[in-house]
Design an enzyme around this catalytic site. Sequence first.
Site, PDB file in Angstrom:
ATOM      1  N   GLU A  17       0.880  -1.145  -0.185  1.00  0.00           N
ATOM      2  CA  GLU A  17      -0.003  -0.029   0.023  1.00  0.00           C
ATOM      3  C   GLU A  17       0.852   1.195  -0.141  1.00  0.00           C
ATOM      4  O   GLU A  17       1.802   1.388   0.597  1.00  0.00           O
ATOM      5  CB  GLU A  17      -0.673  -0.023   1.075  1.00  0.00           C
ATOM      6  CG  GLU A  17      -1.844   1.082   1.406  1.00  0.00           C
ATOM      7  CD  GLU A  17      -2.958   0.974   2.461  1.00  0.00           C
ATOM      8  OE1 GLU A  17      -3.701   0.112   2.391  1.00  0.00           O
ATOM      9  OE2 GLU A  17      -3.078   1.875   3.328  1.00  0.00           O
ATOM     10  N   THR A  48      -4.136   4.888  -1.292  1.00  0.00           N
ATOM     11  CA  THR A  48      -5.167   5.355  -0.635  1.00  0.00           C
ATOM     12  C   THR A  48      -5.685   6.821  -1.218  1.00  0.00           C
ATOM     13  O   THR A  48      -5.235   7.076  -2.122  1.00  0.00           O
ATOM     14  CB  THR A  48      -4.325   5.655   0.851  1.00  0.00           C
ATOM     15  OG1 THR A  48      -3.699   6.659   0.672  1.00  0.00           O
ATOM     16  CG2 THR A  48      -3.786   4.363   1.523  1.00  0.00           C
ATOM     17  N   ARG A 109     -15.719   4.126   3.993  1.00  0.00           N
ATOM     18  CA  ARG A 109     -16.560   5.435   4.535  1.00  0.00           C
ATOM     19  C   ARG A 109     -15.715   6.575   4.552  1.00  0.00           C
ATOM     20  O   ARG A 109     -15.833   7.668   4.259  1.00  0.00           O
ATOM     21  CB  ARG A 109     -17.350   5.168   5.823  1.00  0.00           C
ATOM     22  CG  ARG A 109     -18.340   6.095   6.165  1.00  0.00           C
ATOM     23  CD  ARG A 109     -18.656   6.032   7.888  1.00  0.00           C
ATOM     24  NE  ARG A 109     -17.540   6.353   8.546  1.00  0.00           N
ATOM     25  CZ  ARG A 109     -17.580   6.156   9.696  1.00  0.00           C
ATOM     26  NH1 ARG A 109     -18.634   5.751  10.422  1.00  0.00           N
ATOM     27  NH2 ARG A 109     -16.541   6.597  10.493  1.00  0.00           N
ATOM     28  N   GLY A 110     -14.550   6.478   5.128  1.00  0.00           N
ATOM     29  CA  GLY A 110     -13.587   7.532   5.581  1.00  0.00           C
ATOM     30  C   GLY A 110     -13.700   8.091   7.041  1.00  0.00           C
ATOM     31  O   GLY A 110     -15.056   7.570   7.510  1.00  0.00           O
ATOM     32  N   ALA A 125     -19.872   2.100   3.869  1.00  0.00           N
ATOM     33  CA  ALA A 125     -19.117   1.623   2.921  1.00  0.00           C
ATOM     34  C   ALA A 125     -20.043   0.717   2.103  1.00  0.00           C
ATOM     35  O   ALA A 125     -20.025   0.776   0.999  1.00  0.00           O
ATOM     36  CB  ALA A 125     -17.724   0.806   3.324  1.00  0.00           C
ATOM     37  N   TYR A 146     -11.967  -5.112  10.622  1.00  0.00           N
ATOM     38  CA  TYR A 146     -10.865  -4.515  11.846  1.00  0.00           C
ATOM     39  C   TYR A 146     -10.882  -5.631  12.753  1.00  0.00           C
ATOM     40  O   TYR A 146     -11.947  -5.832  13.696  1.00  0.00           O
ATOM     41  CB  TYR A 146     -11.838  -3.254  12.278  1.00  0.00           C
ATOM     42  CG  TYR A 146     -11.916  -2.313  11.546  1.00  0.00           C
ATOM     43  CD1 TYR A 146     -11.113  -1.163  11.643  1.00  0.00           C
ATOM     44  CD2 TYR A 146     -13.027  -2.138  10.627  1.00  0.00           C
ATOM     45  CE1 TYR A 146     -11.325  -0.306  10.578  1.00  0.00           C
ATOM     46  CE2 TYR A 146     -13.271  -1.040   9.756  1.00  0.00           C
ATOM     47  CZ  TYR A 146     -12.295  -0.064   9.575  1.00  0.00           C
ATOM     48  OH  TYR A 146     -12.298   0.762   8.651  1.00  0.00           O
ATOM     49  N   LYS A 166     -21.490  -5.581   4.013  1.00  0.00           N
ATOM     50  CA  LYS A 166     -20.554  -5.370   3.118  1.00  0.00           C
ATOM     51  C   LYS A 166     -20.584  -6.608   2.026  1.00  0.00           C
ATOM     52  O   LYS A 166     -20.575  -6.275   0.868  1.00  0.00           O
ATOM     53  CB  LYS A 166     -19.086  -5.336   3.499  1.00  0.00           C
ATOM     54  CG  LYS A 166     -19.002  -3.664   3.980  1.00  0.00           C
ATOM     55  CD  LYS A 166     -17.373  -3.533   4.355  1.00  0.00           C
ATOM     56  CE  LYS A 166     -17.262  -2.443   5.268  1.00  0.00           C
ATOM     57  NZ  LYS A 166     -15.954  -2.045   5.752  1.00  0.00           N
TER      58      LYS A 166
HETATM   59  P1  FAD Z   1     -18.146   1.229   7.514  1.00  0.00           P
HETATM   60  O1  FAD Z   1     -17.962  -0.044   6.955  1.00  0.00           O
HETATM   61  O2  FAD Z   1     -19.027   2.212   6.937  1.00  0.00           O
HETATM   62  O3  FAD Z   1     -18.091   1.305   8.939  1.00  0.00           O
HETATM   63  C1  FAD Z   1     -17.881   2.176   9.965  1.00  0.00           C
HETATM   64  C2  FAD Z   1     -18.632   1.877  11.142  1.00  0.00           C
HETATM   65  O4  FAD Z   1     -20.239   1.850  11.010  1.00  0.00           O
HETATM   66  C3  FAD Z   1     -18.099   0.557  11.966  1.00  0.00           C
HETATM   67  O5  FAD Z   1     -18.271   0.861  13.340  1.00  0.00           O
HETATM   68  C4  FAD Z   1     -19.218  -0.218  11.477  1.00  0.00           C
HETATM   69  O6  FAD Z   1     -19.583  -1.501  12.513  1.00  0.00           O
HETATM   70  C5  FAD Z   1     -20.702   0.757  11.356  1.00  0.00           C
HETATM   71  N1  FAD Z   1     -21.326   0.150  10.236  1.00  0.00           N
HETATM   72  C6  FAD Z   1     -20.983  -0.451   9.102  1.00  0.00           C
HETATM   73  N2  FAD Z   1     -21.988  -0.442   8.061  1.00  0.00           N
HETATM   74  C7  FAD Z   1     -23.114  -0.209   8.948  1.00  0.00           C
HETATM   75  C8  FAD Z   1     -24.546  -0.270   8.558  1.00  0.00           C
HETATM   76  N3  FAD Z   1     -24.840  -0.706   7.445  1.00  0.00           N
HETATM   77  N4  FAD Z   1     -25.619   0.075   9.577  1.00  0.00           N
HETATM   78  C9  FAD Z   1     -25.075   0.653  10.626  1.00  0.00           C
HETATM   79  N5  FAD Z   1     -23.499   0.610  10.855  1.00  0.00           N
HETATM   80  C10 FAD Z   1     -22.647   0.209   9.979  1.00  0.00           C
HETATM   81  N6  FAD Z   1      -9.562   6.205   5.405  1.00  0.00           N
HETATM   82  C11 FAD Z   1      -9.204   7.125   4.214  1.00  0.00           C
HETATM   83  O7  FAD Z   1      -9.773   8.228   4.470  1.00  0.00           O
HETATM   84  N7  FAD Z   1      -8.757   6.847   3.129  1.00  0.00           N
HETATM   85  C12 FAD Z   1      -8.199   5.486   2.841  1.00  0.00           C
HETATM   86  O8  FAD Z   1      -7.260   5.359   1.700  1.00  0.00           O
HETATM   87  C13 FAD Z   1      -8.396   4.493   3.843  1.00  0.00           C
HETATM   88  N8  FAD Z   1      -7.807   3.242   3.516  1.00  0.00           N
HETATM   89  C14 FAD Z   1      -7.952   2.215   4.575  1.00  0.00           C
HETATM   90  C15 FAD Z   1      -7.579   1.046   4.282  1.00  0.00           C
HETATM   91  C16 FAD Z   1      -7.864  -0.066   5.258  1.00  0.00           C
HETATM   92  C17 FAD Z   1      -7.343  -1.413   5.015  1.00  0.00           C
HETATM   93  C18 FAD Z   1      -8.490   0.275   6.412  1.00  0.00           C
HETATM   94  C19 FAD Z   1      -8.699  -0.815   7.298  1.00  0.00           C
HETATM   95  C20 FAD Z   1      -8.761   1.595   6.754  1.00  0.00           C
HETATM   96  C21 FAD Z   1      -8.809   2.593   5.592  1.00  0.00           C
HETATM   97  N9  FAD Z   1      -9.404   3.909   5.997  1.00  0.00           N
HETATM   98  C22 FAD Z   1      -9.133   5.029   5.079  1.00  0.00           C
HETATM   99  C23 FAD Z   1      -9.922   4.440   7.277  1.00  0.00           C
HETATM  100  C24 FAD Z   1     -11.492   4.352   7.199  1.00  0.00           C
HETATM  101  O9  FAD Z   1     -12.020   5.117   6.149  1.00  0.00           O
HETATM  102  C25 FAD Z   1     -12.022   4.176   8.623  1.00  0.00           C
HETATM  103  O10 FAD Z   1     -11.535   3.146   9.443  1.00  0.00           O
HETATM  104  C26 FAD Z   1     -13.527   4.566   8.989  1.00  0.00           C
HETATM  105  O11 FAD Z   1     -13.741   5.225   9.906  1.00  0.00           O
HETATM  106  C27 FAD Z   1     -14.406   3.554   8.438  1.00  0.00           C
HETATM  107  O12 FAD Z   1     -14.533   3.111   7.284  1.00  0.00           O
HETATM  108  P2  FAD Z   1     -15.306   1.766   6.619  1.00  0.00           P
HETATM  109  O13 FAD Z   1     -15.330   1.783   5.108  1.00  0.00           O
HETATM  110  O14 FAD Z   1     -14.658   0.500   7.543  1.00  0.00           O
HETATM  111  O15 FAD Z   1     -16.735   2.128   7.126  1.00  0.00           O
END
Ligand code: FAD
Length: 290
Positions: A17, A48, A109-110, A125, A146, A166
């Site tokens: 990455e 990223t 999501r971010g 996401a 996570y 997801k």
């Molecule tokens: P989600 O999947 O939306 O989850 C966020 C929270 O909401 C979790 O607590 C989950 O349990 C909950 N949730 C999920 N779906 C639902 C639903 N349908 N209803 C209710 N609750 C729900 N950030 C950046 O800005 N840029 C990057 O390039 C980047 N790369 C990353 C790469 C990896 C491998 C990882 C692990 C993280 C990365 N991140 C990045 C950070 C990421 O954006 C954050 O961790 C963010 O807070 C959550 O993103 P997510 O896509 O997991 O969100």
Amino acid sequence: MYIRRMFAQKPCVFSLEFFPPKQELNWPKLQTTLQQVKGLQPDFVSITCSAGGSGTGGVSTCQVASYVKNQLDLEPLAHLTCIGTDRRGVEENLDRLFAAGVRNLMLLRGDRNPAVAQFRDFEHASDLARFVRGHYGAFGLSGACYPEKHPEAESLCADVDKLKIKQEQGVTHLITQMFFDNLYFYRFMNLIRKQGIDLPVSAGIMPIVRRSQIDRTLALSDAKVPEAFHRLLVRWQDDEAGLYSAGIDYAIGQLRDLIEAGADGVHIYAMNNADVAQRIHRGIADLLLS
Ligand code: FAD
């Protein structure tokens, strides 16, 4: 090639990455770094993006992904976030990425940042995944997971319940948040398999090689620090060269254990450092071949 397919062809998929440089003037440096790691033949290279869905300023995620695909002939995985942009912004990013030849996306999501405007077109996401699958079917979709739970989740079980959404919305591959104790990864894998999540999972490992990384990275990731790793950090914190090689050795130890235990893939948070990527690869290359 779609990343999902790589897992059917290899016992352990190896990926790296990188992040787009904040300033245009550092773009040639990243190009050199990417040329240097091409020799490692990573199965894919992820790039990223900012919470706004693009790069972090000067150089965009799409620009780096396009370079990886079209100049280096490697498979890029372009990250795309949704919290900092509306549907139109997401569509523009998707069109640009598709035109550049990118076919694999990491949908996120971010992080929430009270100082920055948040959009509600895609809450999670999984909402982004549903949209991309419905309107841009040619992309292969990856998502984040996570092993020590997402910081906003009530519990690991609650987080895994949401992770299942997801999978239902078309994500076909997962990459984990970094962790420093493999036991969390093994516990997580048991749990998701029991809950019916059967996607291939790349274990994300970040080598800690600089003092500045210690506090910032550990605080941001929420990852627990096992005793052995804590001792390493204390011992080498004032010795730059010592920390560099001890951090790499620790990551290699984690990776060898993961590969030997049958991890689907290993993903190295290389922090734009070719030397780190090369040393790590040297430490696990024998296992990747078998
Ligand atoms: P989600 O999947 O939306 O989850 C966020 C929270 O909401 C979790 O607590 C989950 O349990 C909950 N949730 C999920 N779906 C639902 C639903 N349908 N209803 C209710 N609750 C729900 N950030 C950046 O800005 N840029 C990057 O390039 C980047 N790369 C990353 C790469 C990896 C491998 C990882 C692990 C993280 C990365 N991140 C990045 C950070 C990421 O954006 C954050 O961790 C963010 O807070 C959550 O993103 P997510 O896509 O997991 O969100």
